[in-house]
Design an enzyme around this catalytic site. Structure first.
Site, PDB file in Angstrom:
ATOM      1  N   SER A   1     -13.103 -26.531 -50.684  1.00 16.86           N
ATOM      2  CA  SER A   1     -13.109 -26.636 -52.132  1.00 16.86           C
ATOM      3  C   SER A   1     -13.780 -25.403 -52.707  1.00 16.86           C
ATOM      4  O   SER A   1     -14.259 -24.540 -51.973  1.00 16.86           O
ATOM      5  CB  SER A   1     -13.868 -27.890 -52.573  1.00 16.86           C
ATOM      6  OG  SER A   1     -15.254 -27.671 -52.394  1.00 16.86           O
ATOM      7  N   LYS A   2     -13.828 -25.358 -54.015  1.00 16.35           N
ATOM      8  CA  LYS A   2     -14.406 -24.193 -54.693  1.00 16.35           C
ATOM      9  C   LYS A   2     -15.844 -23.919 -54.267  1.00 16.35           C
ATOM     10  O   LYS A   2     -16.322 -22.794 -54.374  1.00 16.35           O
ATOM     11  CB  LYS A   2     -14.372 -24.400 -56.206  1.00 16.35           C
ATOM     12  CG  LYS A   2     -12.991 -24.221 -56.778  1.00 16.35           C
ATOM     13  CD  LYS A   2     -13.062 -23.993 -58.278  1.00 16.35           C
ATOM     14  CE  LYS A   2     -11.682 -24.035 -58.902  1.00 16.35           C
ATOM     15  NZ  LYS A   2     -11.448 -25.217 -59.723  1.00 16.35           N
ATOM     16  N   ARG A   3     -16.513 -24.959 -53.795  1.00 12.35           N
ATOM     17  CA  ARG A   3     -17.889 -24.755 -53.330  1.00 12.35           C
ATOM     18  C   ARG A   3     -17.943 -23.733 -52.202  1.00 12.35           C
ATOM     19  O   ARG A   3     -18.941 -23.058 -52.006  1.00 12.35           O
ATOM     20  CB  ARG A   3     -18.475 -26.066 -52.813  1.00 12.35           C
ATOM     21  CG  ARG A   3     -18.962 -27.009 -53.891  1.00 12.35           C
ATOM     22  CD  ARG A   3     -19.655 -28.204 -53.269  1.00 12.35           C
ATOM     23  NE  ARG A   3     -18.796 -28.909 -52.317  1.00 12.35           N
ATOM     24  CZ  ARG A   3     -18.996 -28.935 -51.012  1.00 12.35           C
ATOM     25  NH1 ARG A   3     -20.026 -28.328 -50.470  1.00 12.35           N
ATOM     26  NH2 ARG A   3     -18.172 -29.610 -50.231  1.00 12.35           N
ATOM     27  N   HIS A   4     -16.870 -23.653 -51.429  1.00 16.10           N
ATOM     28  CA  HIS A   4     -16.867 -22.745 -50.284  1.00 16.10           C
ATOM     29  C   HIS A   4     -16.503 -21.315 -50.660  1.00 16.10           C
ATOM     30  O   HIS A   4     -16.826 -20.388 -49.935  1.00 16.10           O
ATOM     31  CB  HIS A   4     -15.885 -23.254 -49.220  1.00 16.10           C
ATOM     32  CG  HIS A   4     -16.235 -24.597 -48.674  1.00 16.10           C
ATOM     33  ND1 HIS A   4     -15.612 -25.759 -49.076  1.00 16.10           N
ATOM     34  CD2 HIS A   4     -17.175 -24.975 -47.774  1.00 16.10           C
ATOM     35  CE1 HIS A   4     -16.134 -26.790 -48.436  1.00 16.10           C
ATOM     36  NE2 HIS A   4     -17.091 -26.341 -47.643  1.00 16.10           N
TER      37      HIS A   4
END
Ligand code: GLU
Ligand code: ZN
Length: 516
Positions: free
Chosen positions: A278-281
């Site tokens: 996800s965008k967290r990565h």
């Protein structure tokens, strides 16, 4: 698997009988995105696997737009999807903008058809109309929560309405949806090429899911099954998160009397922490990778290895090679871990494979955008770019790195902060001396070439009893303002003697002001 193979399809549209024997059938696979956001790297993995499988099998790759969730569908996402596929060079044999004999390929243009099939299921006693109001369903859900009931979801209230009750509700104009009759007993199973047989108790399947909404639009399940069948899809390759929908889809195929395609749910794509990517990565939108300067060939190569491998060692594959060697047998069960560093490494390799002239063309837009180059570049800038290519090609990990790496050559740069000028364990006074020493050396030996200069700097650093790095560091900072410039003496040569000495002097003056 208990699937009746009798075809009782009354459609006037194209229909095809599907054989469940992959050795004799001609493969038809599809990528069926819902354009509700930017094209995600995980979606591209699905698209690529389908595309390569089709190519390797001499089959057809179909693009179908699943846009029946009209509220979440946006034109921007659709454009983004086309742009991503075009950029990667994934072309489809049938689909929007291309046509084909199984169209239309945009689901919202097929809703009449979906409606007709839903009605057919009602007529056949496989589905029924439900007149429950949103208020009733809401109250039901709250009651289930309050009593912590084991029964979840719809209570099948309308499944058992009498004919008279139905007629009355129908005549009163009460809006209705169509729900599938999910058997209350027994099990439903399907075979997955990768995961083996997947079985679910019918009582654990969502009780009587909606197939057709009150606005006449199909739900994902209905449209997906009908269209896969009518488009003659032979294999379904999609993300593993769709496995829970599998049994329901099988029930739908059974209700229609159709043979389901073969399934191959693809391994998850995760971040290094084992969580779904996800965008967290990091970036997940293809558009962002493109903007950052990843090459399509690097992205294709890397993404193809997310859950697939040819053997234990081969890492580099061109698209053409993948179109030949891709096979379902080599798909892994284990999740693919998205490693941004590894992608960067691939990208650097592909950048090095470029012809310098081609690389230059790819880099120019980044420098223009950055304000470093005129649009179009002047003849002088163009010549400078040509001399730069051999220096930067080895060092770029992403095309966008070019800005920081070479901006100093094209524009004036601010005099660096003193913290960026002073080597570790040194101070302003010593750094001023280093800068002055360096300036004197450059001035004296400039015309004797890079080797002589380098040697002179080496000797001087020894005399001063400091490392060569400590002598060069303030020079690099002053002249290039960057930590990732090409090799220093080459950089200075391109910058020219005058500008080099001027920047060194400005830096020394700035430090001088702080000392006073
Ligand atoms: N529209 C679905 C999606 O966005 C397709 C799932 C499938 O391939 O069946 O993922
Ligand atoms: Zn109902």
């Amino acid at each position: 698997m208990s699937v009746s193979s009798t075809m009782k399809d009354s459609s006037t549209m194209n229909d095809s009988s599907i054989m469940n024997d992959s050795s004799t059938m001609s493969v038809r696979v599809r990528y069926a995105p819902s354009p509700t956001g930017l094209q995600h790297i995980g979606g591209i993995r699905t698209a690529l696997f389908n595309y390569f499988f089709a190519r390797a099998q001499g089959g057809k790759f179909i693009l179908r737009i699943e846009d029946t969730d009209q509220e979440r569908t946006t034109d921007e996402s659709l454009e983004d999807l086309f742009a991503a596929l075009e950029w990667l060079g994934i072309d489809w044999d049938e689909g929007p903008r291309r046509g084909g004999s199984y169209g239309p390929y945009i689901q919202s243009e097929r809703v009449e058809l979906h409606r007709k099939y839903a009605e057919q299921l009602v007529a056949d006693g496989k589905a029924y109309r439900c007149y429950c109001t949103p208020e009733r369903l809401d109250a039901l859900r709250k009651e289930q929560e309050r009593t912590r009931s084991k029964e979840k979801g719809y209570d099948r209230h309308c499944r058992n309405l009498s004919k008279a009750e139905r007629d009355e509700l129908e005549q009163s104009g009460q809006p209705s949806v169509i729900r599938l009759k999910v058997p209350e007993e027994g099990k439903t199973a399907f075979d997955d090429i990768l995961m083996g047989t997947i079985t679910r108790k019918n009582r654990d399947i969502n009780p009587d899911p909606v197939l057709l909404k009150s606005d006449g639009f199909p739900t994902y399940h209905l449209a997906n099954v009908i269209d896969d069948h009518l488009m003659g899809i032979t294999h379904i390759m999609r993300a593993q998160e769709w496995i829970p929908s599998g049994p329901l889809h099988i029930l739908l195929y059974e209700a229609f009397g159709w043979t389901p395609p073969l399934y191959c749910h693809l391994p998850m794509v995760m971040g290094k922490d084992g969580q779904k990517l996800s965008k967290r990565h990091g970036s997940t939108a293809v558009r962002d990778f493109r903007r950052d300067g990843y090459l399509p060939e690097a992205l294709i190569n890397y993404v193809s290895l997310l859950g697939w491998s040819y053997d234990d060692k081969t890492e580099f594959f061109t698209r053409e090679e993948l179109e030949n060697v891709f096979s379902l047998e080599k798909i892994n069960k284990a999740p693919g871990v998205f490693d941004y560093k590894k992608l960067e490494w691939f990208n650097g390799n592909y950048i090095r494979m470029k012809k310098p002239e081609a690389l230059k063309e790819l880099l120019i837009p980044y420098l223009i955008e950055d304000g470093a180059l005129a649009q179009p570049p002047t003849a002088g800038q163009d010549a400078l770019l040509d001399s730069l290519m051999p220096l930067v090609q080895e060092r770029l990990k992403k095309l966008s790195d070019i800005s920081e790496m070479t901006r100093f050559l094209f524009t004036d740069i601010p005099v660096p902060e003193s913290a960026d000028l002073i080597p570790k364990k040194s101070d302003a006074v010593k750094t001023i001396e280093l800068l002055n020493t360096a300036a004197a050396l450059l001035d004296a030996k400039w015309d004797e070439g890079i080797d002589v200069l380098e040697e002179a700097f080496r000797e001087t650093s020894e005399e001063l009893g400091i490392g060569l790095g400590a002598l060069l560091m303030p020079v690099r900072a002053a002249a290039t303002g960057s930590r990732i410039s090409p090799p220093l003496f080459e950089s200075l040569r391109l910058l020219g003697k005058e500008r080099t000495l001027e920047r060194i002097q400005l830096a020394a003056e700035k430090l001088q002001q702080e000392v006073q």
